[in-house]
Design an enzyme around this catalytic site. Structure first.
Site, PDB file in Angstrom:
ATOM      1  N   CYS A  49     -21.195  -7.189 -10.211  1.00 34.35           N
ATOM      2  CA  CYS A  49     -20.785  -7.272 -11.603  1.00 34.35           C
ATOM      3  C   CYS A  49     -20.908  -5.898 -12.218  1.00 34.35           C
ATOM      4  O   CYS A  49     -21.320  -4.943 -11.588  1.00 34.35           O
ATOM      5  CB  CYS A  49     -21.701  -8.230 -12.339  1.00 34.35           C
ATOM      6  N   ARG A  52     -14.127  -3.111 -10.697  1.00 31.74           N
ATOM      7  CA  ARG A  52     -15.117  -3.691  -9.771  1.00 31.74           C
ATOM      8  C   ARG A  52     -14.791  -5.142  -9.457  1.00 31.74           C
ATOM      9  O   ARG A  52     -15.389  -5.735  -8.576  1.00 31.74           O
ATOM     10  CB  ARG A  52     -16.523  -3.580 -10.365  1.00 31.74           C
ATOM     11  N   TRP A  95     -18.594 -11.401 -11.384  1.00 27.42           N
ATOM     12  CA  TRP A  95     -17.710 -11.800 -10.280  1.00 27.42           C
ATOM     13  C   TRP A  95     -18.397 -12.990  -9.625  1.00 27.42           C
ATOM     14  O   TRP A  95     -19.470 -12.854  -9.040  1.00 27.42           O
ATOM     15  CB  TRP A  95     -17.566 -10.646  -9.308  1.00 27.42           C
ATOM     16  N   ASN A 154     -27.238  -8.222 -12.541  1.00 31.79           N
ATOM     17  CA  ASN A 154     -26.414  -8.080 -11.347  1.00 31.79           C
ATOM     18  C   ASN A 154     -27.375  -8.189 -10.165  1.00 31.79           C
ATOM     19  O   ASN A 154     -28.350  -7.459 -10.100  1.00 31.79           O
ATOM     20  CB  ASN A 154     -25.719  -6.701 -11.355  1.00 31.79           C
ATOM     21  N   GLY A 155     -27.129  -9.149  -9.259  1.00 36.14           N
ATOM     22  CA  GLY A 155     -28.020  -9.293  -8.104  1.00 36.14           C
ATOM     23  C   GLY A 155     -28.319 -10.756  -7.825  1.00 36.14           C
ATOM     24  O   GLY A 155     -27.669 -11.650  -8.344  1.00 36.14           O
ATOM     25  N   GLU A 172      -5.178  -0.177   9.201  1.00 35.52           N
ATOM     26  CA  GLU A 172      -5.335   0.154   7.774  1.00 35.52           C
ATOM     27  C   GLU A 172      -4.070  -0.187   7.001  1.00 35.52           C
ATOM     28  O   GLU A 172      -4.126  -0.742   5.902  1.00 35.52           O
ATOM     29  CB  GLU A 172      -5.689   1.639   7.630  1.00 35.52           C
ATOM     30  N   LYS A 188      -3.910  -2.816   3.849  1.00 41.54           N
ATOM     31  CA  LYS A 188      -3.326  -2.472   2.542  1.00 41.54           C
ATOM     32  C   LYS A 188      -2.326  -3.538   2.116  1.00 41.54           C
ATOM     33  O   LYS A 188      -2.331  -4.014   0.992  1.00 41.54           O
ATOM     34  CB  LYS A 188      -2.637  -1.106   2.631  1.00 41.54           C
ATOM     35  N   GLU A 239      -4.027  -7.036   1.305  1.00 40.63           N
ATOM     36  CA  GLU A 239      -4.991  -7.152   0.201  1.00 40.63           C
ATOM     37  C   GLU A 239      -4.340  -6.990  -1.166  1.00 40.63           C
ATOM     38  O   GLU A 239      -4.893  -7.444  -2.161  1.00 40.63           O
ATOM     39  CB  GLU A 239      -6.139  -6.168   0.357  1.00 40.63           C
ATOM     40  N   HIS A 258       0.291  -8.804  25.593  1.00 45.43           N
ATOM     41  CA  HIS A 258      -0.808  -9.730  25.917  1.00 45.43           C
ATOM     42  C   HIS A 258      -0.904 -10.860  24.905  1.00 45.43           C
ATOM     43  O   HIS A 258      -1.968 -11.447  24.718  1.00 45.43           O
ATOM     44  CB  HIS A 258      -2.119  -8.940  25.995  1.00 45.43           C
ATOM     45  N   LYS A 275     -14.020  -4.000  -6.051  1.00 49.24           N
ATOM     46  CA  LYS A 275     -13.976  -2.637  -5.504  1.00 49.24           C
ATOM     47  C   LYS A 275     -15.212  -2.348  -4.656  1.00 49.24           C
ATOM     48  O   LYS A 275     -15.123  -1.659  -3.655  1.00 49.24           O
ATOM     49  CB  LYS A 275     -13.903  -1.621  -6.645  1.00 49.24           C
TER      50      LYS A 275
HETATM   51  C1  AGP Z   1     -10.123  -1.392   1.202  1.00 48.02           C
HETATM   52  O1  AGP Z   1      -8.865  -1.201   0.579  1.00 48.02           O
HETATM   53  C2  AGP Z   1     -10.941  -2.458   0.532  1.00 48.02           C
HETATM   54  N1  AGP Z   1     -11.077  -2.216  -0.845  1.00 48.02           N
HETATM   55  C3  AGP Z   1     -12.253  -2.716   1.245  1.00 48.02           C
HETATM   56  O2  AGP Z   1     -11.943  -3.072   2.581  1.00 48.02           O
HETATM   57  C4  AGP Z   1     -13.259  -1.542   1.289  1.00 48.02           C
HETATM   58  O3  AGP Z   1     -12.767  -0.514   2.122  1.00 48.02           O
HETATM   59  C5  AGP Z   1     -14.577  -2.057   1.871  1.00 48.02           C
HETATM   60  O4  AGP Z   1     -15.076  -3.045   1.003  1.00 48.02           O
HETATM   61  C6  AGP Z   1     -15.625  -0.961   2.069  1.00 48.02           C
HETATM   62  O5  AGP Z   1     -15.973  -0.417   0.819  1.00 48.02           O
HETATM   63  P1  AGP Z   1     -16.827   0.936   0.806  1.00 48.02           P
HETATM   64  O6  AGP Z   1     -16.015   1.990   1.484  1.00 48.02           O
HETATM   65  O7  AGP Z   1     -17.037   1.219  -0.645  1.00 48.02           O
HETATM   66  O8  AGP Z   1     -18.109   0.671   1.542  1.00 48.02           O
END
Ligand code: AGP
Length: 635
Positions: free
Chosen positions: A14, A39, A87, A113-114, A508, A512, A515, A531, A630
């Site tokens: 959060c 976030r 969140w 937060n926690g 990667e 992208k 997500e 395979h 994030k």
């Molecule tokens: C990537 O686009 C995502 N937002 C997610 O996979 C991110 O890379 C992952 O949560 C790791 O975050 P960090 O690099 O802040 O540890």
């Protein structure tokens, strides 16, 4: 007494904002929540103490803008307040569980937060003392406990917070208000980040520096089990005498040991938190990669040649094995680093998802080096993996983008990527920076070990310096990628394939796309098609292939031909002038040539743009994709 069986509702991943000082608090708090929107969250709230000493709390499910709608026409006066974005992890998002939470008498308000692990036992104890609860949250247990200690033990506001935090187990970043002390905010952290902003006659709190930096660049990063009292004696909003108040900061541990606040200056500036004319933060961060990489290159060259370098390489030179750990995009950067370090340094490298490493009882020997990669520096699984590895004798080097965050602080050494705040949930400039740092680390390390000769070292360092301009060239051809996106946006699923250094690029690129556009996508090593995945090939399953020059380029061309022979549709990232693959592909995007070990840094850019344009075509929330945050500070 029936034990409490409701599932606790935790507040994690959060955002927290706090203010006390000469301004009206509400505008500062709401703007701060907007700064923390990246976030990820699903409800928001604010608590203010007005000049008459009334504690006003406004909360809403949904966005910060929904909170503003709820709060308009209400009493928003006061120079002291706390605010929160939540969140949901356990339990539905909604008004009941949104923060701030009040104590039973309505005297105290808390944001948190926690996870409080012993909330159930504490809740039963408090119910046994006659207290009643309005929500299912562990957070409400904390504020009720604080009030209970105030009343039962006749403790002061700070003392009751301190004693309550000694009684709770788990992680927290908390900020608490007491309407009977309208000149004081008490805050603390353990396992969740919290930053104090030190202004002129005003003090701030933030889960990170972004809500603070437009007012001051002077910050104090709280350490675990720190508690801070933000005090403005003489603070009296009613008469507007706030200007005469003098901000006081009292820093201690939750056990009462006094500490001297270490004020640092944040290099971030507020323009980095604005979209700068772009439609989305993600597009801005994709397009600023030439500049961000220049900043990264300059910083990492300094780090790897100055006094830090001796500490970093003395840590690395003892390495018998390197264990790279990360999550998501950062894990993909780690996969690229595996190829680079093993080829240039000739040291064995394993790459593990942090969430797997921490639980699989790995064999970690003294002398093993863990490289932890994280943009945010707050990813819970990565932090836990570091702790586990250190307990088994490993030394830790972290690669991180947020100065002062938890992962660098838990590491023996850190190399910062220095690309500025990354706001878009989908990581872009952080990835290219991570790969740049890791590749340069491999270059310098290999050259020092004489496993990389002078000629190759010099050539590759020059190639590194050419990266910003080459990425700029890719960005000049955004239109070709936009055309490719038109086709892809109708797909329900697609494959991304690559080989060697570009196999992680395929992973990667797939991440992208899925997500932010919610289209299923899967990355695969191209040779693995035979395979199994080749059974999927059809007109309806586009295949995105990264087919730039490499030692095994011919084999990749064969893989593409196998797909074409089965009516598969191929979208290719190719080097300029590569007519062979261009002839095979339905659509292609050209990128400049660069040394293969650096090609992931260039080749990922069209795939970042591809996912962005597809998401826009589908009307998705590019910067705040559904269900994502994030910084994943939950396990
Ligand atoms: C990537 O686009 C995502 N937002 C997610 O996979 C991110 O890379 C992952 O949560 C790791 O975050 P960090 O690099 O802040 O540890």
């Amino acid at each position: 007494m029936q034990p409490f069986r409701g599932c606790s509702v935790h507040a994690i991943m959060c955002g927290i904002v706090g203010y006390i000082g000469k301004r009206q608090a509400y505008p500062v708090l709401v703007k701060g929540l907007h700064r923390l929107e990246y976030r990820g969250y699903d409800s928001a709230g604010v608590a203010l103490i007005n000049p008459s000493g009334r504690l006003n709390v406004y909360k809403s499910q949904g966005k910060v803008s929904d909170l503003e709608d709820t709060a308009q026409n209400q009493d928003l006066t006061g120079c002291i307040g706390i605010a929160h974005t939540r969140w949901a992890t356990h339990g539905e998002p909604g008004y009941k569980n949104a923060h701030p939470h009040l104590s039973e008498s309505g005297r105290l308000a808390i944001v948190h937060n926690g996870i409080i692990e012993n909330y159930a036992a504490l809740r039963e104890m408090l119910i046994g003392q006659g207290r009643t609860f309005k929500s299912d949250t562990d957070t409400e247990v904390v504020v009720q406990l604080i009030e209970h200690l105030q009343e039962q033990d006749h403790l002061s506001f700070p003392q009751s917070v301190q004693k309550a935090l000694q009684m709770v187990h788990g992680s927290y970043a908390v900020a608490v208000l007491d309407k009977q002390q309208p000149d004081t905010i008490v805050a603390a952290r353990k396992g969740s980040p919290l930053v104090v902003g030190v202004g002129d006659d005003e003090l701030f709190l933030g889960s990170d520096a972004s809500p603070i930096i437009e007012y001051t660049n002077r910050v104090i990063y709280l350490e675990d089990e720190d508690m801070v009292i933000l005090h403005m004696p003489g603070q009296d909003c009613a008469s507007g005498r706030a200007e005469q108040a003098v901000a006081q900061i009292m820093l201690m541990t939750i056990r009462g040991e006094r500490k001297t606040p270490q004020i640092q200056r944040v290099s971030m500036d507020v323009s980095q938190l604005e979209k700068g004319g772009y439609d989305h933060f993600m597009l801005k961060e994709i397009c600023e990669q030439p500049q961000s990489l220049r900043s990264c290159l300059q910083s990492v060259k300094q780090t790897l040649s100055g006094t830090d370098a001796e500490r970093i390489f003395s840590l690395l030179q003892s390495a018998n094995r390197v264990l790279i750990t990360a999550c998501g995009t950062s894990w993909h950067a780690g996969l690229v680093a595996k190829y680079a370090i093993e080829q240039m340094v000739r040291v064995s490298v394993d790459v593990d998802y942090a969430s797997e490493l921490r639980y699989r009882q790995p064999v970690i020997n003294n002398g093993d080096i863990v490289i932890a990669i994280s943009q945010s520096g707050e990813t819970a699984d990565t932090l836990a993996a570091i702790d586990m590895a250190k307990k088994q004798g490993a030394r830790v080097l972290s690669i991180c983008n947020v100065i002062g965050s938890s992962i660098p602080r838990a590491s023996d050494e850190v190399i910062y990527t220095m690309v500025g705040p990354e706001i878009g949930v989908a990581s872009t400039k952080a990835f290219t920076a991570q790969v740049t740092v890791l590749t340069m680390l491999a270059l310098v390390w290999g050259h020092r070990r004489n496993t990389l000769d002078d000629e190759h070292y010099t050539y590759l360092m020059q190639e590194l310096d050419s990266l910003p301009d080459k990425i700029a060239q890719v960005l000049d051809h955004k239109e070709a990628v936009r055309q490719m996106a038109q086709t892809l946006s109708f797909a329900s699923s697609c494959l991304y394939i690559g080989r060697s250094y570009n196999y992680p690029v395929a992973l990667e690129g797939a991440l992208k796309l899925k997500e932010i556009s919610y289209i299923h996508a899967e990355g695969y090593p191209a040779a693995e098609m035979k395979h199994g995945p080749i059974a999927l090939i059809s007109q309806e399953m586009p295949v995105v292939t990264v087919a730039t020059s490499s030692d095994i380029y011919d084999k990749l061309v064969s893989n593409i031909q196998e797909i074409r022979a089965r009516q598969g549709r191929v979208m290719a990232v190719v080097n300029e002038g590569d007519t062979e693959v261009e002839r095979l592909a339905d659509v292609f995007v050209e990128v400049p040539r660069v040394a293969e070990c650096l090609s992931p840094i260039v080749n990922i850019v069209p795939l970042q743009l591809l996912s962005y344009y597809v998401a826009c075509l589908k009307g998705c929330d590019v910067d705040q994709p559904r269900n994502l945050a994030k910084s994943v500070t939950v396990e």
